[in-house]
Design a protein around this motif. Sequence first.
Motif, PDB file in Angstrom:
ATOM      1  N   HIS A 177      -2.020  39.636   0.632  1.00  0.00           N
ATOM      2  CA  HIS A 177      -2.835  38.866   1.597  1.00  0.00           C
ATOM      3  C   HIS A 177      -3.072  39.771   2.796  1.00  0.00           C
TER       4      HIS A 177
ATOM      5  N   LEU B 237      -2.572  27.389  -4.990  1.00  0.00           N
ATOM      6  CA  LEU B 237      -1.736  28.098  -4.023  1.00  0.00           C
ATOM      7  C   LEU B 237      -0.950  27.095  -3.195  1.00  0.00           C
TER       8      LEU B 237
ATOM      9  N   GLY C 141       0.324  27.016  -0.272  1.00  0.00           N
ATOM     10  CA  GLY C 141       0.194  27.863   0.913  1.00  0.00           C
ATOM     11  C   GLY C 141       1.148  27.420   2.012  1.00  0.00           C
ATOM     12  N   ASP C 142       1.564  28.394   2.832  1.00  0.00           N
ATOM     13  CA  ASP C 142       2.405  27.996   3.965  1.00  0.00           C
ATOM     14  C   ASP C 142       1.566  27.324   5.047  1.00  0.00           C
ATOM     15  N   SER C 143       0.250  27.219   4.807  1.00  0.00           N
ATOM     16  CA  SER C 143      -0.598  26.381   5.664  1.00  0.00           C
ATOM     17  C   SER C 143      -0.103  24.939   5.638  1.00  0.00           C
TER      18      SER C 143
ATOM     19  N   THR D  33      -5.614  25.364  -2.282  1.00  0.00           N
ATOM     20  CA  THR D  33      -4.226  25.068  -1.944  1.00  0.00           C
ATOM     21  C   THR D  33      -3.843  23.705  -2.509  1.00  0.00           C
TER      22      THR D  33
ATOM     23  N   LYS E 214       3.099  34.871  -3.071  1.00  0.00           N
ATOM     24  CA  LYS E 214       2.144  35.583  -2.224  1.00  0.00           C
ATOM     25  C   LYS E 214       2.863  35.995  -0.950  1.00  0.00           C
TER      26      LYS E 214
ATOM     27  N   VAL F  27      -5.573  38.292  -1.559  1.00  0.00           N
ATOM     28  CA  VAL F  27      -6.368  37.411  -0.693  1.00  0.00           C
ATOM     29  C   VAL F  27      -6.881  38.243   0.478  1.00  0.00           C
TER      30      VAL F  27
ATOM     31  N   ILE G 275     -11.436  34.337   1.550  1.00  0.00           N
ATOM     32  CA  ILE G 275     -11.451  33.115   2.379  1.00  0.00           C
ATOM     33  C   ILE G 275     -11.988  33.581   3.730  1.00  0.00           C
TER      34      ILE G 275
ATOM     35  N   VAL H 280      -8.402  25.969   1.967  1.00  0.00           N
ATOM     36  CA  VAL H 280      -7.387  24.934   2.141  1.00  0.00           C
ATOM     37  C   VAL H 280      -8.044  23.617   1.723  1.00  0.00           C
TER      38      VAL H 280
ATOM     39  N   ASP I  33       3.575  30.663  -1.515  1.00  0.00           N
ATOM     40  CA  ASP I  33       3.659  31.569  -0.362  1.00  0.00           C
ATOM     41  C   ASP I  33       5.106  31.839   0.020  1.00  0.00           C
TER      42      ASP I  33
HETATM   43  O1  KIV Z   1      -1.352  29.346   3.437  1.00  0.00           O
HETATM   44  C1  KIV Z   1      -2.480  29.296   2.929  1.00  0.00           C
HETATM   45  O2  KIV Z   1      -3.046  28.228   2.674  1.00  0.00           O
HETATM   46  C2  KIV Z   1      -3.131  30.563   2.654  1.00  0.00           C
HETATM   47  C3  KIV Z   1      -4.584  30.515   2.309  1.00  0.00           C
HETATM   48  C4  KIV Z   1      -5.369  30.165   3.500  1.00  0.00           C
HETATM   49  C5  KIV Z   1      -5.045  31.777   1.677  1.00  0.00           C
HETATM   50  O3  KIV Z   1      -2.534  31.580   2.713  1.00  0.00           O
END
Ligand code: KIV
Length: 290
Positions: free
Chosen positions: A160, A64, A66-68, A46, A136, A203, A226, A238, A106
């Motif tokens: 995902h 990525l 990511g929405d994380s 990420t 994604k 994913v 993951i 992440v 994301d």
């Molecule tokens: O949002 C994110 O970081 C993710 C990864 C954990 C795959 O979707």
Amino acid sequence: MSTTFQLDTATSRATPTPAPMKRLTVPRIRSRKVDGTTQTPLVMLTAYTARQAQLLDAHCDMLLVGDSLGQVIYGLPSTVPVTLEMMANHGAAVVRGSYHSVVVVDMPFGSYEASKEQAFTSAAFLLKETGAAAVKLEGGAAMAETAAFLNQRGIPVMGHIGLTPQAVNVLGGYMARGRSDNEAEKIVSDAKALDDAGVFAIVIEGVVEPIAVAATRAVACPTIGIGASAQCDGQVLVTDDMLGMFERVPRFVKKYDDIAGVIDKTVQTYAEEVRARIFPGQDQTYQPKP
Ligand code: KIV
């Protein structure tokens, strides 16, 4: 590493330094899996900021956004409150900071589930605002029609499945998936449905190993694990988790360093030096020209 431009005064051409690497493409990522086998696993991490992207880019195949970032950057309790605007801002920063990796953004919760038309509008906004190559989205068979709709209209999609954090309120937590026969069958059939819909990669998150392997074998496109299996066609983590920015991380994370510890010690030294009037020293202070 930041890019500067050197002007050739003879031609008035600005040359970027260091020379940008050629960016990978979605078809090249997809074609790394041939007849069910990926020789060299795909590397994804990420990234949320330009500087982070600069540091990761040369080592990764994909970055990525990511929405994380909802939890990691904004301190939110889950990914559910993340907005399209947040994803667009961070996605644009990551594209600006990278030259080599395919950047995947994301789609946040609520921006694509209502209809395939809603998904197209949101995904097109993200690609236009960021310059990223792909989006994604979470969900298996239920999202297959949407994935096909986007793909047919010029938007590459990464799927995902397994543990899908946006569905935390339905799943009831972040536990590993695929322990019951029903769940295991659903994960494999979700993977197949997305593969048939034309996603370029999937994913697989938080899935017991035999089911992650079964899903990987069941699809033609690469799977990115993951908390899944080393037998997936690639891996993602992440970045802040694997760097050791957080004390507590999910079991599947390997902490490759202790950056939180480095920051703690460094800031303690800075604070001590400020309080003792050691910083700033002569090297950091301007004096009048003699
Ligand atoms: O949002 C994110 O970081 C993710 C990864 C954990 C795959 O979707």
